[in-house]
Design a protein around this motif. Sequence first.
Motif, PDB file in Angstrom:
ATOM      1  N   VAL A 168      -3.841  -0.921  -9.160  1.00 24.08           N
ATOM      2  CA  VAL A 168      -2.571  -0.657  -8.483  1.00 24.08           C
ATOM      3  C   VAL A 168      -2.724  -1.006  -7.010  1.00 24.08           C
ATOM      4  O   VAL A 168      -3.728  -0.643  -6.381  1.00 24.08           O
ATOM      5  CB  VAL A 168      -2.157   0.825  -8.635  1.00 24.08           C
ATOM      6  CG1 VAL A 168      -1.032   1.178  -7.657  1.00 24.08           C
ATOM      7  CG2 VAL A 168      -1.720   1.120 -10.059  1.00 24.08           C
ATOM      8  N   VAL A 169      -1.753  -1.729  -6.456  1.00 24.05           N
ATOM      9  CA  VAL A 169      -1.733  -2.059  -5.029  1.00 24.05           C
ATOM     10  C   VAL A 169      -0.712  -1.154  -4.344  1.00 24.05           C
ATOM     11  O   VAL A 169       0.442  -1.059  -4.789  1.00 24.05           O
ATOM     12  CB  VAL A 169      -1.378  -3.543  -4.806  1.00 24.05           C
ATOM     13  CG1 VAL A 169      -1.180  -3.824  -3.316  1.00 24.05           C
ATOM     14  CG2 VAL A 169      -2.477  -4.443  -5.370  1.00 24.05           C
ATOM     15  N   LEU A 170      -1.126  -0.494  -3.280  1.00 23.48           N
ATOM     16  CA  LEU A 170      -0.296   0.482  -2.573  1.00 23.48           C
ATOM     17  C   LEU A 170       0.006  -0.007  -1.166  1.00 23.48           C
ATOM     18  O   LEU A 170      -0.905  -0.328  -0.398  1.00 23.48           O
ATOM     19  CB  LEU A 170      -1.033   1.829  -2.509  1.00 23.48           C
ATOM     20  CG  LEU A 170      -0.496   2.885  -1.533  1.00 23.48           C
ATOM     21  CD1 LEU A 170       0.909   3.315  -1.924  1.00 23.48           C
ATOM     22  CD2 LEU A 170      -1.444   4.074  -1.487  1.00 23.48           C
ATOM     23  N   ALA A 171       1.292  -0.064  -0.801  1.00 27.39           N
ATOM     24  CA  ALA A 171       1.720  -0.469   0.540  1.00 27.39           C
ATOM     25  C   ALA A 171       2.660   0.579   1.119  1.00 27.39           C
ATOM     26  O   ALA A 171       3.492   1.152   0.402  1.00 27.39           O
ATOM     27  CB  ALA A 171       2.427  -1.829   0.485  1.00 27.39           C
ATOM     28  N   ALA A 200       1.014  -3.463   6.174  1.00 30.57           N
ATOM     29  CA  ALA A 200       0.688  -4.759   5.586  1.00 30.57           C
ATOM     30  C   ALA A 200       1.624  -5.093   4.436  1.00 30.57           C
ATOM     31  O   ALA A 200       2.007  -4.221   3.654  1.00 30.57           O
ATOM     32  CB  ALA A 200      -0.755  -4.772   5.086  1.00 30.57           C
ATOM     33  N   ALA A 201       1.988  -6.363   4.316  1.00 25.81           N
ATOM     34  CA  ALA A 201       2.753  -6.830   3.168  1.00 25.81           C
ATOM     35  C   ALA A 201       1.859  -6.812   1.929  1.00 25.81           C
ATOM     36  O   ALA A 201       0.646  -7.022   2.021  1.00 25.81           O
ATOM     37  CB  ALA A 201       3.278  -8.232   3.419  1.00 25.81           C
ATOM     38  N   SER A 202       2.452  -6.579   0.789  1.00 25.71           N
ATOM     39  CA  SER A 202       1.673  -6.482  -0.450  1.00 25.71           C
ATOM     40  C   SER A 202       1.389  -7.838  -1.083  1.00 25.71           C
ATOM     41  O   SER A 202       0.523  -7.942  -1.952  1.00 25.71           O
ATOM     42  CB  SER A 202       2.400  -5.585  -1.461  1.00 25.71           C
ATOM     43  OG  SER A 202       3.750  -5.971  -1.620  1.00 25.71           O
ATOM     44  N   GLY A 259      -6.232 -13.893  13.859  1.00 25.97           N
ATOM     45  CA  GLY A 259      -4.900 -14.488  13.874  1.00 25.97           C
ATOM     46  C   GLY A 259      -4.164 -14.458  12.563  1.00 25.97           C
ATOM     47  O   GLY A 259      -2.989 -14.808  12.510  1.00 25.97           O
ATOM     48  N   CYS A 260      -4.824 -14.074  11.476  1.00 21.31           N
ATOM     49  CA  CYS A 260      -4.186 -14.165  10.158  1.00 21.31           C
ATOM     50  C   CYS A 260      -4.549 -12.960   9.301  1.00 21.31           C
ATOM     51  O   CYS A 260      -5.449 -13.032   8.448  1.00 21.31           O
ATOM     52  CB  CYS A 260      -4.588 -15.461   9.463  1.00 21.31           C
ATOM     53  SG  CYS A 260      -3.792 -15.699   7.852  1.00 21.31           S
ATOM     54  N   PRO A 261      -3.867 -11.820   9.502  1.00 28.28           N
ATOM     55  CA  PRO A 261      -4.190 -10.638   8.703  1.00 28.28           C
ATOM     56  C   PRO A 261      -3.973 -10.849   7.213  1.00 28.28           C
ATOM     57  O   PRO A 261      -4.726 -10.327   6.392  1.00 28.28           O
ATOM     58  CB  PRO A 261      -3.251  -9.557   9.262  1.00 28.28           C
ATOM     59  CG  PRO A 261      -2.189 -10.298  10.010  1.00 28.28           C
ATOM     60  CD  PRO A 261      -2.829 -11.546  10.508  1.00 28.28           C
ATOM     61  N   GLY A 262      -2.941 -11.633   6.856  1.00 29.37           N
ATOM     62  CA  GLY A 262      -2.708 -11.901   5.442  1.00 29.37           C
ATOM     63  C   GLY A 262      -3.868 -12.645   4.814  1.00 29.37           C
ATOM     64  O   GLY A 262      -4.260 -12.370   3.667  1.00 29.37           O
TER      65      GLY A 262
END
Length: 350
Positions: free
Chosen positions: A5-8, A98-100, A64-67
Motif C-alpha cells: 500500500v502506498v500512503l500519501a 509528495a505525489a504518489s 532538484g528532482c524529488p520525484g
Amino acid sequence: MIPVVVLATVDPVLRETAVLSWLTDRPGTGVLRQDLDPEAGMLRRVVGDEHGVVEDRSRPADRGCPGCVLRENALPAVAAMVKSGRWQRIVVALPVSAASVPASRPLADPFARRRLGIELATVVSVVDVDRVEDDLMGDERVGQRGGALAVGDRRSVGEALAAQLGHADLVLTTGSNPVGLTLVDHLRGIRSARRELHQTRVAELFAARHSARSAAARLDPRTLQPSSVPDAHGVWTLDLVSHRPMHPERIMARLADLAGGRVRARGRFQVPTRAGRLAVLDGAGGHLSIGDAGRPATAVGTRVLLTGTGPERAQRRQVFAEMLLTDDELASGRDWSTVDDGLDDWLGPR
C-alpha cells in the motif's frame, strides 16, 4: 505475493495516525517511511513495524528532482523488505506533500511485480475534511508545513493535496465537515472510493488490487471526467465543454478570471495557433499553470472542470464562453499559423 500500500498525505500527523492505526490492526505489517531533507540533500529511510524501528539510514538525494529520488528508491527499499521475509504486507509512507505517482508506478510495473513477488494493492490519500477546504483553496505553501521536497519548492498545499486526491484509489478521511467531505468526493478520481480512516480495516486495503490503467485515466486530461456526486453544502463543480478552441489573446487576458482564486481547476484546451496540439490547465491553492500535452490521438476538444465553494459559478461560466472562438472567428478563414500567440513561455515554441 506481498501486497503493498502506498500512503500519501500533506499532514505529518495524519501520516503517523494512519500508520500506527494499521500496525495496531494488523501485526506483521512492515512500514517504509521516506523523508527528504532538501537543505541537506538527503533521503531518510526508516523501516519498522509494531515492535519498533528495524532500520534507519540516510543517503544523498538529487536536490532538484524529488520525484526521481522516490522513483529510484521505492523498488530497492521494498525489495529489501521482501527479501528479509519478515513481513506479510508492506506500507510505503511517502514524504509529506509528495505525489504518489513516482513511487507507485514502478511498484505497479508487471516486471517488478513478478521479479520481487509484490502486488500494489492500493494507493491511499489521507485527508482531514475539517480543514480540507482551506488546504485546497488557501495559499499556504508546503514549506510552511515542513513539507518542502526540494530547495525552492514553492508548491501550495492545495497543489500537493489536489494531486494526491486525483491519483488515489482510496481517500481515507478524518473529521466530519460536510463541506470537506463533498469537496473530496468532487475531486477524487474516477473509479476511486472514500472511507473513514478509523472505520477501515487494514485487510481491505491489502485485499484490493491497484489498476494502473484506471490511475492513468484519472490523471489524463484527455479522459477528464467530472464526479457523479451532486453539488451540495455550497460545493459546486462546473463542467465546461466545447468543441471550439480558445482564442489565444483571451486566454491570457481572462485565465485568472476563469480559474484563479479559491477554486480547483483542471482541464484541457486547444488554440488555433497550435493546430493538433493539446494544452492542459491545472490550478489549486492560488496557483495556476498551463502547459503543452502533445498531440492527442483523436480530437478531444476543450473541457475545463472547476470546483469551488464561492459565489462566482455563473460568472466563471460566462468567462469560459467569452474565451472561446466566436462563430465569426471560426468562419473568417484567418491563417492562425502566422499569428504570434504569446504562449511560448507556457506552451513552448511552435
